[in-house]
Design an enzyme around this catalytic site. Structure first.
Site, PDB file in Angstrom:
ATOM      1  N   ASN A  58     -40.151 -48.749  -5.389  1.00  0.00           N
ATOM      2  CA  ASN A  58     -40.271 -47.520  -4.629  1.00  0.00           C
ATOM      3  C   ASN A  58     -41.673 -46.968  -4.894  1.00  0.00           C
ATOM      4  OD1 ASN A  58     -40.201 -44.594  -4.175  1.00  0.00           O
ATOM      5  ND2 ASN A  58     -38.015 -44.892  -3.787  1.00  0.00           N
ATOM      6  N   HIS A  69     -39.685 -47.916   0.173  1.00  0.00           N
ATOM      7  CA  HIS A  69     -38.596 -48.013  -0.805  1.00  0.00           C
ATOM      8  C   HIS A  69     -38.698 -49.386  -1.468  1.00  0.00           C
ATOM      9  CE1 HIS A  69     -35.776 -44.763   0.997  1.00  0.00           C
ATOM     10  NE2 HIS A  69     -37.043 -44.470   1.248  1.00  0.00           N
ATOM     11  N   GLU A  71     -36.538 -51.829  -1.735  1.00  0.00           N
ATOM     12  CA  GLU A  71     -36.014 -52.923  -0.908  1.00  0.00           C
ATOM     13  C   GLU A  71     -36.943 -53.244   0.249  1.00  0.00           C
ATOM     14  OE1 GLU A  71     -32.516 -50.634  -2.698  1.00  0.00           O
ATOM     15  OE2 GLU A  71     -34.435 -50.127  -1.792  1.00  0.00           O
ATOM     16  N   SER A  94     -28.036 -48.731  -6.060  1.00  0.00           N
ATOM     17  CA  SER A  94     -27.429 -48.930  -4.739  1.00  0.00           C
ATOM     18  C   SER A  94     -28.420 -48.564  -3.644  1.00  0.00           C
ATOM     19  CB  SER A  94     -26.188 -48.045  -4.573  1.00  0.00           C
ATOM     20  OG  SER A  94     -25.138 -48.495  -5.366  1.00  0.00           O
ATOM     21  N   CYS A  96     -30.082 -47.080  -0.370  1.00  0.00           N
ATOM     22  CA  CYS A  96     -29.854 -45.906   0.474  1.00  0.00           C
ATOM     23  C   CYS A  96     -29.451 -46.381   1.875  1.00  0.00           C
ATOM     24  CB  CYS A  96     -31.125 -45.057   0.529  1.00  0.00           C
ATOM     25  SG  CYS A  96     -32.476 -45.848   1.439  1.00  0.00           S
ATOM     26  N   CYS A  99     -32.261 -48.509   3.570  1.00  0.00           N
ATOM     27  CA  CYS A  99     -32.342 -49.882   3.069  1.00  0.00           C
ATOM     28  C   CYS A  99     -31.073 -50.680   3.386  1.00  0.00           C
ATOM     29  CB  CYS A  99     -32.652 -49.875   1.583  1.00  0.00           C
ATOM     30  SG  CYS A  99     -34.284 -49.155   1.247  1.00  0.00           S
ATOM     31  N   ASP A 159     -36.219 -37.911  -2.650  1.00  0.00           N
ATOM     32  CA  ASP A 159     -36.064 -39.346  -2.407  1.00  0.00           C
ATOM     33  C   ASP A 159     -34.753 -39.670  -1.704  1.00  0.00           C
ATOM     34  OD1 ASP A 159     -37.452 -41.963  -2.954  1.00  0.00           O
ATOM     35  OD2 ASP A 159     -35.478 -42.388  -3.795  1.00  0.00           O
TER      36      ASP A 159
END
Length: 169
Positions: A58, A69, A71, A94, A96, A99, A159
């Site tokens: 991130n 982010h 991912e 996990s 968001c 993503c 975020d």
């Protein structure tokens, strides 16, 4: 396939050893992000033979870019592919909704999550839509996030899209 596994007690979930080794790559990225003053979330996109195709963290704070982010950075660094059907997205937290949408859009069939207690994001939605979601319940990931959230709650809220107190939109 498609069932989300909740965070198990440490060491209680029987998962392939490679998932934990892939998490090390994502955790390295998360730690680097925190050292740079950013949100400590890291990710890696892994290919069918366990090769890391792309890794990222991130960088919303560092770059002033809300789209970077962990991912998305890992996905971008992996480069173009005709298919993602044999890949696994590994992330320290996990994913968001943003993503999670990336995972579904490109047909990534599996997501390995370091910890899901701090934030559940789109984990259940992914599982309900055929993505295999494996939560490792990694204490290092949980602790990294807990320390960050305690130190920088405003940045964390930003975020994950929580509006500031008293904001009307």
């Amino acid at each position: 396939m498609g069932a989300a596994s909740g965070p198990p007690p440490a060491g209680s979930q029987d998962v392939p050893a490679e998932y934990r080794s892939w998490l090390e790559v994502a955790l390295e990225e998360a730690r680097a992000g925190r050292a740079e003053g950013g949100v400590p979330i890291g990710a890696a996109l892994v290919g069918e033979h366990g090769r890391v195709l792309g890794r990222g963290r991130n960088r919303r704070v560092q770059d002033g870019d809300p789209a970077v982010h962990a991912e998305t950075a890992a996905f971008s660094r992996a480069g173009r592919r005709r298919s993602y059907a044999t890949t696994t997205m590994v992330t320290t937290l996990s994913p968001c909704w943003y993503c999670s949408g990336l995972v579904r859009q490109f047909g990534i069939p599996r997501v390995v999550v370091g910890e899901a207690g701090t934030f559940s994001g789109g984990r259940e939605w992914l599982a309900a839509n055929g993505v295999e979601v494996v939560v490792l319940g990694d204490e290092r990931c949980r602790r990294l996030m807990a320390e960050f959230v305690a130190a920088e709650p405003e940045v964390w809220d930003e975020d994950i899209g929580v509006p500031p107190s008293g904001a009307s939109g």
